[in-house]
Design a protein around this motif. Structure first.
Motif, PDB file in Angstrom:
ATOM      1  N   ASP A  51       0.833  -1.202   0.000  1.00  0.00           N
ATOM      2  CA  ASP A  51       0.000   0.000   0.000  1.00  0.00           C
ATOM      3  C   ASP A  51       0.869   1.254   0.000  1.00  0.00           C
ATOM      4  O   ASP A  51       0.511   2.267  -0.634  1.00  0.00           O
ATOM      5  CB  ASP A  51      -0.925  -0.014   1.221  1.00  0.00           C
ATOM      6  N   GLY A  52       2.003   1.212   0.700  1.00  0.00           N
ATOM      7  CA  GLY A  52       2.927   2.342   0.676  1.00  0.00           C
ATOM      8  C   GLY A  52       3.487   2.559  -0.729  1.00  0.00           C
ATOM      9  O   GLY A  52       3.620   3.699  -1.184  1.00  0.00           O
ATOM     10  N   SER A  56       2.988   5.843  -3.087  1.00  0.00           N
ATOM     11  CA  SER A  56       4.138   6.599  -3.584  1.00  0.00           C
ATOM     12  C   SER A  56       3.989   6.958  -5.061  1.00  0.00           C
ATOM     13  O   SER A  56       4.731   7.806  -5.565  1.00  0.00           O
ATOM     14  CB  SER A  56       5.429   5.804  -3.361  1.00  0.00           C
ATOM     15  N   LEU A  57       3.066   6.322  -5.764  1.00  0.00           N
ATOM     16  CA  LEU A  57       2.830   6.626  -7.179  1.00  0.00           C
ATOM     17  C   LEU A  57       1.668   7.599  -7.365  1.00  0.00           C
ATOM     18  O   LEU A  57       1.199   7.804  -8.488  1.00  0.00           O
ATOM     19  CB  LEU A  57       2.546   5.324  -7.946  1.00  0.00           C
ATOM     20  N   ARG A  58       1.192   8.151  -6.258  1.00  0.00           N
ATOM     21  CA  ARG A  58       0.045   9.049  -6.330  1.00  0.00           C
ATOM     22  C   ARG A  58       0.370  10.383  -5.661  1.00  0.00           C
ATOM     23  O   ARG A  58       1.267  10.468  -4.812  1.00  0.00           O
ATOM     24  CB  ARG A  58      -1.181   8.429  -5.635  1.00  0.00           C
ATOM     25  N   LEU A 275       4.755  13.027   6.226  1.00  0.00           N
ATOM     26  CA  LEU A 275       3.497  12.267   6.239  1.00  0.00           C
ATOM     27  C   LEU A 275       2.469  12.878   7.185  1.00  0.00           C
ATOM     28  O   LEU A 275       1.310  13.097   6.801  1.00  0.00           O
ATOM     29  CB  LEU A 275       3.773  10.818   6.645  1.00  0.00           C
ATOM     30  N   PHE A 276       2.878  13.151   8.418  1.00  0.00           N
ATOM     31  CA  PHE A 276       1.887  13.490   9.446  1.00  0.00           C
ATOM     32  C   PHE A 276       1.849  14.973   9.813  1.00  0.00           C
ATOM     33  O   PHE A 276       0.893  15.408  10.444  1.00  0.00           O
ATOM     34  CB  PHE A 276       2.139  12.646  10.698  1.00  0.00           C
ATOM     35  N   ALA A 286       6.855   7.901  -0.848  1.00  0.00           N
ATOM     36  CA  ALA A 286       8.064   7.729  -1.673  1.00  0.00           C
ATOM     37  C   ALA A 286       9.314   7.764  -0.788  1.00  0.00           C
ATOM     38  O   ALA A 286      10.269   7.002  -1.014  1.00  0.00           O
ATOM     39  CB  ALA A 286       8.128   8.831  -2.722  1.00  0.00           C
ATOM     40  N   LEU A 287       9.336   8.631   0.225  1.00  0.00           N
ATOM     41  CA  LEU A 287      10.454   8.661   1.183  1.00  0.00           C
ATOM     42  C   LEU A 287      10.571   7.319   1.914  1.00  0.00           C
ATOM     43  O   LEU A 287      11.667   6.777   2.078  1.00  0.00           O
ATOM     44  CB  LEU A 287      10.236   9.780   2.199  1.00  0.00           C
ATOM     45  N   SER A 288       9.435   6.806   2.356  1.00  0.00           N
ATOM     46  CA  SER A 288       9.436   5.516   3.060  1.00  0.00           C
ATOM     47  C   SER A 288       9.896   4.394   2.137  1.00  0.00           C
ATOM     48  O   SER A 288      10.615   3.477   2.567  1.00  0.00           O
ATOM     49  CB  SER A 288       8.034   5.215   3.595  1.00  0.00           C
ATOM     50  N   ALA A 289       9.487   4.449   0.863  1.00  0.00           N
ATOM     51  CA  ALA A 289       9.906   3.418  -0.094  1.00  0.00           C
ATOM     52  C   ALA A 289      11.415   3.472  -0.314  1.00  0.00           C
ATOM     53  O   ALA A 289      12.084   2.429  -0.390  1.00  0.00           O
ATOM     54  CB  ALA A 289       9.162   3.606  -1.411  1.00  0.00           C
TER      55      ALA A 289
END
Length: 315
Positions: A51-52, A56-58, A275-276, A286-289
Protein backbone atom coordinates in the motif's frame (compact mmCIF):
# COMPACT_ATOMS: atom_id res chain seq x y z
CA UNK A 1 -15.85 -69.59 -3.59
CA UNK A 2 -16.02 -66.65 -6.01
CA UNK A 3 -17.20 -64.16 -3.36
CA UNK A 4 -14.05 -64.39 -1.21
CA UNK A 5 -11.62 -62.86 -3.75
CA UNK A 6 -14.20 -60.12 -4.53
CA UNK A 7 -14.55 -59.28 -0.84
CA UNK A 8 -10.76 -59.21 -0.50
CA UNK A 9 -10.45 -56.87 -3.46
CA UNK A 10 -13.15 -54.56 -2.07
CA UNK A 11 -11.46 -54.49 1.34
CA UNK A 12 -8.12 -53.72 -0.30
CA UNK A 13 -9.71 -50.93 -2.31
CA UNK A 14 -11.26 -49.40 0.82
CA UNK A 15 -7.93 -49.65 2.62
CA UNK A 16 -6.07 -47.93 -0.24
CA UNK A 17 -8.74 -45.20 -0.31
CA UNK A 18 -8.32 -44.60 3.43
CA UNK A 19 -4.53 -44.51 3.02
CA UNK A 20 -4.87 -42.03 0.17
CA UNK A 21 -7.09 -39.76 2.27
CA UNK A 22 -4.70 -39.97 5.21
CA UNK A 23 -1.77 -39.17 2.91
CA UNK A 24 -3.55 -36.11 1.53
CA UNK A 25 -4.49 -34.98 5.05
CA UNK A 26 -0.87 -35.37 6.21
CA UNK A 27 0.28 -33.40 3.16
CA UNK A 28 -2.11 -30.50 3.76
CA UNK A 29 -1.91 -30.40 7.55
CA UNK A 30 1.40 -28.41 7.76
CA UNK A 31 0.07 -25.86 5.28
CA UNK A 32 -3.10 -25.42 7.33
CA UNK A 33 -1.03 -24.91 10.50
CA UNK A 34 1.06 -22.27 8.69
CA UNK A 35 -1.99 -20.45 7.39
CA UNK A 36 -2.56 -18.21 10.49
CA UNK A 37 1.09 -17.12 10.50
CA UNK A 38 1.05 -16.41 6.76
CA UNK A 39 -2.19 -14.44 7.10
CA UNK A 40 -0.78 -12.41 10.01
CA UNK A 41 2.46 -11.62 8.17
CA UNK A 42 0.57 -10.67 5.03
CA UNK A 43 -1.70 -8.36 7.02
CA UNK A 44 0.87 -6.56 9.17
CA UNK A 45 3.95 -6.69 6.92
CA UNK A 46 3.24 -7.29 3.24
CA UNK A 47 0.05 -5.24 2.86
CA UNK A 48 1.49 -2.00 4.41
CA UNK A 49 4.54 -2.23 2.13
CA UNK A 50 2.42 -2.77 -1.00
CA UNK A 51 0.00 0.00 0.00
CA UNK A 52 2.93 2.34 0.68
CA UNK A 53 4.30 1.56 -2.80
CA UNK A 54 0.87 2.31 -4.29
CA UNK A 55 0.63 5.63 -2.44
CA UNK A 56 4.14 6.60 -3.58
CA UNK A 57 2.83 6.63 -7.18
CA UNK A 58 0.04 9.05 -6.33
CA UNK A 59 -0.25 12.70 -5.36
CA UNK A 60 -2.32 12.23 -2.21
CA UNK A 61 -2.63 15.34 -0.04
CA UNK A 62 -4.92 15.03 2.95
CA UNK A 63 -5.01 18.81 3.51
CA UNK A 64 -6.22 19.65 -0.03
CA UNK A 65 -8.06 16.36 -0.67
CA UNK A 66 -6.01 15.84 -3.85
CA UNK A 67 -5.60 12.26 -5.01
CA UNK A 68 -4.35 11.45 -8.50
CA UNK A 69 -1.98 9.01 -10.14
CA UNK A 70 1.36 10.70 -10.93
CA UNK A 71 3.56 7.71 -11.78
CA UNK A 72 7.21 8.17 -10.82
CA UNK A 73 6.95 11.93 -10.22
CA UNK A 74 7.46 11.56 -6.47
CA UNK A 75 10.64 9.53 -7.05
CA UNK A 76 11.95 12.08 -9.58
CA UNK A 77 11.28 14.83 -7.02
CA UNK A 78 13.10 12.71 -4.44
CA UNK A 79 16.33 12.54 -6.49
CA UNK A 80 16.54 16.35 -6.59
CA UNK A 81 15.53 16.98 -2.98
CA UNK A 82 18.59 18.15 -0.94
CA UNK A 83 16.70 17.58 2.33
CA UNK A 84 16.24 13.91 1.42
CA UNK A 85 19.92 13.42 0.57
CA UNK A 86 20.99 15.21 3.75
CA UNK A 87 18.74 12.92 5.83
CA UNK A 88 19.99 9.88 3.90
CA UNK A 89 23.64 10.78 4.65
CA UNK A 90 22.87 11.37 8.33
CA UNK A 91 21.10 8.00 8.52
CA UNK A 92 23.94 6.14 6.84
CA UNK A 93 26.56 7.88 9.00
CA UNK A 94 24.64 7.11 12.16
CA UNK A 95 24.12 3.47 11.08
CA UNK A 96 27.79 2.90 10.23
CA UNK A 97 29.22 4.65 13.31
CA UNK A 98 26.83 3.16 15.86
CA UNK A 99 27.08 -0.37 14.42
CA UNK A 100 30.89 -0.35 14.35
CA UNK A 101 31.22 1.10 17.85
CA UNK A 102 28.59 -1.17 19.37
CA UNK A 103 30.10 -4.25 17.72
CA UNK A 104 33.62 -3.44 18.95
CA UNK A 105 32.53 -2.53 22.47
CA UNK A 106 30.03 -5.40 22.60
CA UNK A 107 32.77 -7.86 21.64
CA UNK A 108 35.05 -6.50 24.38
CA UNK A 109 32.24 -6.81 26.94
CA UNK A 110 31.40 -10.34 25.77
CA UNK A 111 35.02 -11.44 26.13
CA UNK A 112 35.13 -10.12 29.70
CA UNK A 113 31.78 -11.65 30.66
CA UNK A 114 32.80 -15.00 29.14
CA UNK A 115 35.58 -15.39 31.70
CA UNK A 116 34.83 -16.82 35.13
CA UNK A 117 34.97 -14.36 38.04
CA UNK A 118 33.11 -13.71 41.25
CA UNK A 119 29.77 -11.98 40.74
CA UNK A 120 29.66 -12.71 37.01
CA UNK A 121 25.92 -13.43 37.11
CA UNK A 122 25.19 -10.06 38.73
CA UNK A 123 27.36 -8.24 36.22
CA UNK A 124 25.60 -9.99 33.32
CA UNK A 125 22.21 -8.99 34.70
CA UNK A 126 23.29 -5.38 35.37
CA UNK A 127 24.70 -5.14 31.86
CA UNK A 128 21.20 -5.38 30.40
CA UNK A 129 19.83 -2.39 32.35
CA UNK A 130 20.65 0.25 29.68
CA UNK A 131 19.07 -1.91 27.00
CA UNK A 132 15.92 -2.41 29.09
CA UNK A 133 15.39 1.33 29.65
CA UNK A 134 12.85 2.80 27.20
CA UNK A 135 14.44 4.87 24.47
CA UNK A 136 12.41 7.96 25.38
CA UNK A 137 13.77 7.81 28.93
CA UNK A 138 17.30 7.41 27.54
CA UNK A 139 16.77 10.46 25.34
CA UNK A 140 15.68 12.64 28.25
CA UNK A 141 18.50 11.31 30.43
CA UNK A 142 21.15 12.16 27.83
CA UNK A 143 19.44 15.51 27.31
CA UNK A 144 20.18 16.34 30.96
CA UNK A 145 23.68 14.80 30.93
CA UNK A 146 24.75 16.74 27.81
CA UNK A 147 22.92 19.95 28.65
CA UNK A 148 24.91 22.94 27.36
CA UNK A 149 24.51 24.95 30.60
CA UNK A 150 24.12 22.54 33.49
CA UNK A 151 25.12 19.13 32.07
CA UNK A 152 27.31 16.74 34.06
CA UNK A 153 29.43 15.92 31.01
CA UNK A 154 30.43 19.55 30.51
CA UNK A 155 31.26 19.88 34.21
CA UNK A 156 33.44 16.73 34.19
CA UNK A 157 35.30 17.76 31.02
CA UNK A 158 35.84 21.27 32.38
CA UNK A 159 37.11 19.98 35.73
CA UNK A 160 39.51 17.58 34.02
CA UNK A 161 40.87 20.37 31.80
CA UNK A 162 39.81 18.76 28.51
CA UNK A 163 37.68 21.75 27.49
CA UNK A 164 37.87 25.47 28.26
CA UNK A 165 34.20 26.38 27.76
CA UNK A 166 30.92 24.57 27.95
CA UNK A 167 29.88 22.77 24.76
CA UNK A 168 26.31 23.01 23.52
CA UNK A 169 26.30 19.33 22.62
CA UNK A 170 22.95 18.78 20.97
CA UNK A 171 22.32 22.47 20.26
CA UNK A 172 25.33 22.75 17.94
CA UNK A 173 25.12 21.29 14.44
CA UNK A 174 28.74 20.07 14.70
CA UNK A 175 28.19 17.91 17.81
CA UNK A 176 24.46 17.08 17.78
CA UNK A 177 24.75 13.86 15.75
CA UNK A 178 27.75 12.77 17.86
CA UNK A 179 25.62 13.14 21.01
CA UNK A 180 22.92 10.93 19.51
CA UNK A 181 25.50 8.30 18.52
CA UNK A 182 26.92 8.28 22.08
CA UNK A 183 23.43 7.84 23.54
CA UNK A 184 22.65 4.98 21.16
CA UNK A 185 25.98 3.26 21.84
CA UNK A 186 25.34 3.43 25.60
CA UNK A 187 21.88 1.94 25.21
CA UNK A 188 22.42 -0.80 22.61
CA UNK A 189 25.96 -2.08 23.24
CA UNK A 190 24.67 -4.53 25.92
CA UNK A 191 22.40 -6.09 23.29
CA UNK A 192 25.37 -6.69 21.00
CA UNK A 193 27.39 -8.05 23.94
CA UNK A 194 24.60 -10.50 24.69
CA UNK A 195 24.49 -11.75 21.09
CA UNK A 196 28.26 -12.11 20.89
CA UNK A 197 28.42 -13.80 24.29
CA UNK A 198 26.04 -16.43 22.92
CA UNK A 199 28.37 -16.80 19.93
CA UNK A 200 31.39 -17.24 22.22
CA UNK A 201 29.63 -20.10 24.00
CA UNK A 202 29.72 -22.07 20.72
CA UNK A 203 33.53 -21.87 20.43
CA UNK A 204 34.95 -25.20 21.68
CA UNK A 205 36.86 -24.56 24.89
CA UNK A 206 39.25 -27.42 24.05
CA UNK A 207 40.65 -25.39 21.11
CA UNK A 208 41.44 -22.44 23.37
CA UNK A 209 43.02 -24.75 25.97
CA UNK A 210 45.09 -26.46 23.27
CA UNK A 211 46.39 -23.11 22.00
CA UNK A 212 47.37 -22.11 25.55
CA UNK A 213 49.20 -25.41 26.05
CA UNK A 214 51.08 -24.69 22.79
CA UNK A 215 52.21 -21.38 24.29
CA UNK A 216 49.76 -18.94 22.69
CA UNK A 217 49.03 -15.81 24.67
CA UNK A 218 45.55 -14.33 25.23
CA UNK A 219 45.82 -12.08 22.16
CA UNK A 220 47.08 -14.91 19.90
CA UNK A 221 44.35 -17.20 21.22
CA UNK A 222 41.69 -14.58 20.48
CA UNK A 223 43.03 -13.62 17.06
CA UNK A 224 43.71 -17.16 15.78
CA UNK A 225 41.00 -19.24 17.48
CA UNK A 226 38.06 -17.24 18.80
CA UNK A 227 37.74 -14.46 16.24
CA UNK A 228 37.69 -16.71 13.11
CA UNK A 229 35.07 -18.97 14.73
CA UNK A 230 33.11 -15.91 15.90
CA UNK A 231 33.16 -14.14 12.54
CA UNK A 232 29.80 -15.47 11.30
CA UNK A 233 27.95 -14.58 14.54
CA UNK A 234 29.64 -11.16 14.32
CA UNK A 235 28.24 -10.61 10.84
CA UNK A 236 24.75 -11.75 11.88
CA UNK A 237 24.76 -9.52 14.97
CA UNK A 238 26.10 -6.63 12.87
CA UNK A 239 23.30 -7.12 10.33
CA UNK A 240 20.60 -7.07 13.01
CA UNK A 241 22.11 -3.96 14.59
CA UNK A 242 22.62 -2.11 11.29
CA UNK A 243 19.02 -2.74 10.19
CA UNK A 244 17.74 -1.57 13.57
CA UNK A 245 20.00 1.50 13.62
CA UNK A 246 18.88 2.51 10.13
CA UNK A 247 15.32 2.92 11.45
CA UNK A 248 16.36 5.26 14.28
CA UNK A 249 13.47 7.54 15.19
CA UNK A 250 12.57 8.02 18.86
CA UNK A 251 16.07 8.94 20.09
CA UNK A 252 16.39 11.67 17.43
CA UNK A 253 12.80 12.85 17.71
CA UNK A 254 12.93 13.33 21.50
CA UNK A 255 16.51 14.62 21.85
CA UNK A 256 16.82 17.05 18.92
CA UNK A 257 13.69 16.74 16.75
CA UNK A 258 16.00 16.61 13.71
CA UNK A 259 17.72 19.94 14.50
CA UNK A 260 19.60 22.12 14.84
CA UNK A 261 19.42 23.24 11.19
CA UNK A 262 18.47 19.68 10.11
CA UNK A 263 21.92 18.44 11.23
CA UNK A 264 20.39 15.34 12.86
CA UNK A 265 17.48 14.84 10.48
CA UNK A 266 17.25 11.17 9.54
CA UNK A 267 14.97 9.42 7.08
CA UNK A 268 12.49 8.26 9.74
CA UNK A 269 11.95 11.73 11.20
CA UNK A 270 11.80 13.32 7.75
CA UNK A 271 9.19 10.77 6.58
CA UNK A 272 7.18 11.35 9.75
CA UNK A 273 7.17 15.12 9.24
CA UNK A 274 6.18 14.88 5.57
CA UNK A 275 3.50 12.27 6.24
CA UNK A 276 1.89 13.49 9.45
CA UNK A 277 2.83 17.18 9.67
CA UNK A 278 2.69 18.05 5.96
CA UNK A 279 -0.06 15.45 5.29
CA UNK A 280 1.64 14.73 1.96
CA UNK A 281 1.00 11.00 1.81
CA UNK A 282 2.28 10.56 -1.75
CA UNK A 283 5.74 12.09 -1.27
CA UNK A 284 5.99 10.74 2.27
CA UNK A 285 5.34 7.23 0.94
CA UNK A 286 8.06 7.73 -1.67
CA UNK A 287 10.45 8.66 1.18
CA UNK A 288 9.44 5.52 3.06
CA UNK A 289 9.91 3.42 -0.09
CA UNK A 290 13.42 4.83 -0.57
CA UNK A 291 14.16 3.98 3.04
CA UNK A 292 12.83 0.44 2.55
CA UNK A 293 14.94 -0.08 -0.59
CA UNK A 294 18.11 1.17 1.13
CA UNK A 295 17.52 -1.11 4.09
CA UNK A 296 16.90 -4.06 1.75
CA UNK A 297 20.24 -3.36 0.04
CA UNK A 298 22.02 -3.28 3.42
CA UNK A 299 20.44 -6.62 4.33
CA UNK A 300 21.43 -8.04 0.93
CA UNK A 301 25.09 -7.00 1.36
CA UNK A 302 25.25 -8.55 4.84
CA UNK A 303 23.43 -11.65 3.58
CA UNK A 304 25.94 -12.20 0.77
CA UNK A 305 28.87 -11.94 3.20
CA UNK A 306 27.18 -14.28 5.68
CA UNK A 307 26.36 -16.93 3.04
CA UNK A 308 29.89 -16.77 1.61
CA UNK A 309 31.38 -17.09 5.08
CA UNK A 310 29.13 -20.03 6.00
CA UNK A 311 30.04 -21.84 2.77
CA UNK A 312 33.73 -21.32 3.53
CA UNK A 313 33.28 -22.59 7.09
CA UNK A 314 31.43 -25.68 5.87
CA UNK A 315 34.15 -26.43 3.33
Amino acid sequence: MTTLPSAGLAAGSRRSTRLGRRSRAERWAPLLFLLPAVFTLATVSVYPVLDGMRLSLRNTMLSTQEDEFVGLSNYIRLTGDPQFWSAWQHTMLFTAASTLLETALGLAMALVLYETFKGRGWVRAAMLVPWAIPTVVTSKMFGWLFDGQHGVINWLLLQSGLIDNYINWYGDSRTALLTIIIADVWKTTPFMALLLLAGLQTVPHSLVEASRIDGAGPWQSFWSIRLPLLFTPLLIAGMFRALDAFRIFDLVYVLTGGGPADSTEVLSTLSYKVLFSGLDFGYGSALSAAMFITEALIALCFGLFIVRRMRRDNG
